[in-house]
Design a protein around this motif. Structure first.
Motif, PDB file in Angstrom:
ATOM      1  N   UNK A   1      26.677 -52.410  20.715  1.00  0.00           N
ATOM      2  CA  UNK A   1      25.845 -51.491  21.506  1.00  0.00           C
ATOM      3  C   UNK A   1      25.709 -50.962  23.315  1.00  0.00           C
TER       4      UNK A   1
ATOM      5  N   UNK B   1      31.678 -53.711  22.919  1.00  0.00           N
ATOM      6  CA  UNK B   1      31.299 -52.264  21.702  1.00  0.00           C
ATOM      7  C   UNK B   1      30.045 -52.986  20.531  1.00  0.00           C
TER       8      UNK B   1
ATOM      9  N   UNK C   1      29.056 -50.635  25.057  1.00  0.00           N
ATOM     10  CA  UNK C   1      29.638 -49.610  25.300  1.00  0.00           C
ATOM     11  C   UNK C   1      30.088 -48.743  23.635  1.00  0.00           C
ATOM     12  N   UNK C   2      29.773 -47.441  24.389  1.00  0.00           N
ATOM     13  CA  UNK C   2      30.135 -46.582  23.381  1.00  0.00           C
ATOM     14  C   UNK C   2      31.390 -46.358  23.012  1.00  0.00           C
ATOM     15  N   UNK C   3      32.104 -46.473  21.646  1.00  0.00           N
ATOM     16  CA  UNK C   3      33.925 -46.819  21.841  1.00  0.00           C
ATOM     17  C   UNK C   3      34.096 -45.346  21.020  1.00  0.00           C
ATOM     18  N   UNK C   4      34.643 -44.761  22.504  1.00  0.00           N
ATOM     19  CA  UNK C   4      35.394 -43.465  22.769  1.00  0.00           C
ATOM     20  C   UNK C   4      36.654 -44.093  22.326  1.00  0.00           C
TER      21      UNK C   4
END
Lengths: 412, 412
Positions: A15, A12, A17-20
């Motif tokens: 960057x 996270x 992975x986008x923090x959904x």
């Protein structure tokens, strides 16, 4: 009732992975009446976890940690929490049974590292994970509730909605919030705002509206706050009834409905079948329709006629039409719809032909030019659109628009 | 050199907006050699801002705040920082000139609230904003750098890449980081971990590995830290070469590659074409292939034969096969592949037939049972899989597996 979220994961922070999860958790908790004070993304690091947890405990009543529960050595949350709560790891047979069952269904062997996932801190209650091998953990300590869950969204979500939120709702006297989201397709955010401005201005003080646009769909989230949830629900439903008269055709559903679901239900209700002939959408409409379990009741199949020769050979589009009007034309899409409907012998058919982009435009047909045809028992309706310049968004908008047009046809 | 990010905004915490800024900032800073220790989402609240900033200053050398700089009364960041640094707001003519210019270009009047946006804390250096009316602020205090920027991504990004990062790079002797992510398809995380454990244990101290699993794909992120970026790059590439010998077939690409892109490139390279015959995947494979611009060079089209009668009428699957072996069988998928390859006249074909679920299983064919056939110039290869219990993940895994199998066929 305040909550704080701690999302654990190096991926996270760098960057990858986008923090959904933070957004989804924020939405779910808020809808339940739990205010999220703060959300933190931290490293897969013991000291960072302890520091974040210690700080959060001063601010919030409920702390939700996600991540760091996998079977590899990066995954340190469980041991860290176990030490933090001065507990010991104990083998939990029920959890182990779930792990064995899950891996068995995937034809995988149970490894030693998976067996260790069944060891739970004695101080916690394990939260069952239906979709992964790592159980969640529910700790209670000095009046605080600390929940640790996997970071993988499809594992996390059912554990939150099916276990965590019901128990939090029981436990606490939460401020009442009632929320309902109205889903629309076919008009942009600004146009909707203009069309409903009189309705919006007349909303009572305890009801607010938020516009949540996405490519092809605008969600209208209506939130009411007060003391009596049943009363709030009545208020909101009354407002939604009024809203329908302002934007009569574009509303297709509520909350988590999808157009493909709604269309599927209508097809079932009418005992009707559908097929699709797709060019620029490349199978995406078929994919949406088949994402619904039970769609084999009404969906026969598709021809993705990406090459023009396939439009001719499989769908009967005439060479004359292709040469004189081009693949992206009213005539072509009409012939595609007629062709697939006949060949696949379905009551309805969708045909789409357009220029998704970024290349392929001509002076009179810019990127985004799309023809859609809906064939029904009586007739074929066609319409032209100009969606935009972005390939994936054009595909998405074309598919959603075609499903809305089919919905109109089915609803009469 | 450690950084901490503070994203200010109620909309982030209630889940109205997904926090993409944190991921983007994380990626940019990491690539520059600045490690992001932590990212926080906080409320548009003075106390919360001061608390988050105070905590961050104990942990990090560089603190980047985003949000809360707009022209409305919710936007309190500037006044809060001004007070925190015991400064006063001073009118900055150059910034005002930018605001006038920007609003003029949009045909907007300059309001009083916009004029106030040109007032900057004396203690900071304003950071020019090319795309919005709010300037950023660069503070230096007790050896720390604190940067405040707008939260709107297209305003934020140029300010980071054009102003903030160049100045940080000049100022600090940054540790170099080199990162590369290896993409695999075909083995689960635990199986990969076992297969490469010898390689992983032998990694030098400055190189680390993180496992990033998704349905159907496992990413292996390799990070090297040191003083010389070129040297680190060489080190990582050498490790990746070794890694290939441990898991020779499953690696299909790096970083942001996708299987559909990789397969598309191979098809182009070979001057070959492909078609798909899909049942349970419902057009998803066609959708993946056509998500790539230029795919019309190698993708002819598909038949989504969802109903068994369509498998027979469109693909030539024999009624005998359907009756005696069933739709989900080696024979059916072989006939589907042969049928589509011939009909669409392509060099290669993919055929998939399986039980996506949740319904449709039989005693000998549980949910997740899937047959995949790849037809090439010479032969048809078939293989059976047992994916899992979740419909959408089964569809995704089946599609990715079929693309990997096509890649093997194309790569020889």
């Amino acid at each position: 009732m305040l909550a704080e979220i701690i999302n654990i994961g190096d991926e996270l922070l760098i960057g990858q992975v986008v923090n959904t999860n933070a957004a989804w958790l924020g939405e779910e908790l808020t809808a339940t009446g739990i205010a999220v004070l703060r959300s933190n993304m931290i490293r897969d690091d013991r000291e960072q976890i302890i520091q974040a947890l210690t700080e959060a405990r001063k601010r919030a009543d409920i702390i939700i940690l996600t991540g760091g529960l996998g079977p590899t050595k990066d995954d340190i949350t469980k041991q860290t929490l176990c030490d933090h709560f001065e507990s010991t790891l104990v083998f939990h047979p029920e959890t182990y049974g779930n792990i064995v069952r899950l891996l068995g269904a995937r034809g995988r062997k149970v490894m030693e590292r998976n067996r260790k996932q069944a060891e739970i801190p004695e101080a916690c209650t394990p939260i069952p994970n239906e979709h992964g091998t790592a159980p969640g953990m529910w700790f209670e300590n000095n009046g605080k509730i600390i929940v640790s869950l996997p970071g993988v969204p499809y594992e996390l979500k059912p554990m939150i909605t099916g276990y965590v939120i019901p128990r939090l709702s029981e436990r606490f006297d939460l401020h009442r919030i009632y929320q309902k989201t109205v889903l629309t397709q076919g008009m942009g955010e600004s146009s909707i705002a203009d069309a409903i401005s009189e309705w919006e201005s007349a909303l009572p003080g305890n009801i607010s509206l938020a516009y949540l646009p996405q490519p092809g769909i605008v969600r209208l989230r209506i939130t009411a706050v007060g003391d009596d949830r049943e009363n709030l629900k009545t208020q909101v439903e009354r407002q939604i009834l009024k809203l329908h008269s302002f934007i009569p055709n574009i509303i297709f559903g509520y909350n988590h409905d999808t157009l493909e679901e709604v269309v599927g239900s209508l097809l079932n209700k009418n005992g009707a079948t559908v097929s699709t002939a797709e060019s620029c959408t490349g199978g995406y409409i078929a994919h949406l329709l088949t994402s619904i379990p039970g769609s084999s009741d009404y969906f026969a199949g598709s021809v993705v006629a990406y090459a023009n020769r396939i439009k001719a050979s499989e769908l009967g589009v005439s060479q004359h039409t292709l040469r004189s009007e081009g693949a992206v034309s009213e005539a072509t899409v009409r012939e595609m719809a007629r062709g697939i409907k006949k060949r696949f012998n379905t009551a309805y058919a969708i045909a789409v032909s357009g220029i998704a982009g970024p290349t392929g435009s001509t002076p009179d047909k810019p990127v985004g030019t799309t023809w859609i045809a809906i064939a029904g028992p009586g007739q074929i309706r066609t319409r032209k659109f100009l969606f935009g310049e972005h390939r994936m968004r054009n595909i998405r908008k074309a598919a959603l628009t075609s499903l809305q047009m089919l919905r109109w046809e089915l609803a009469g």
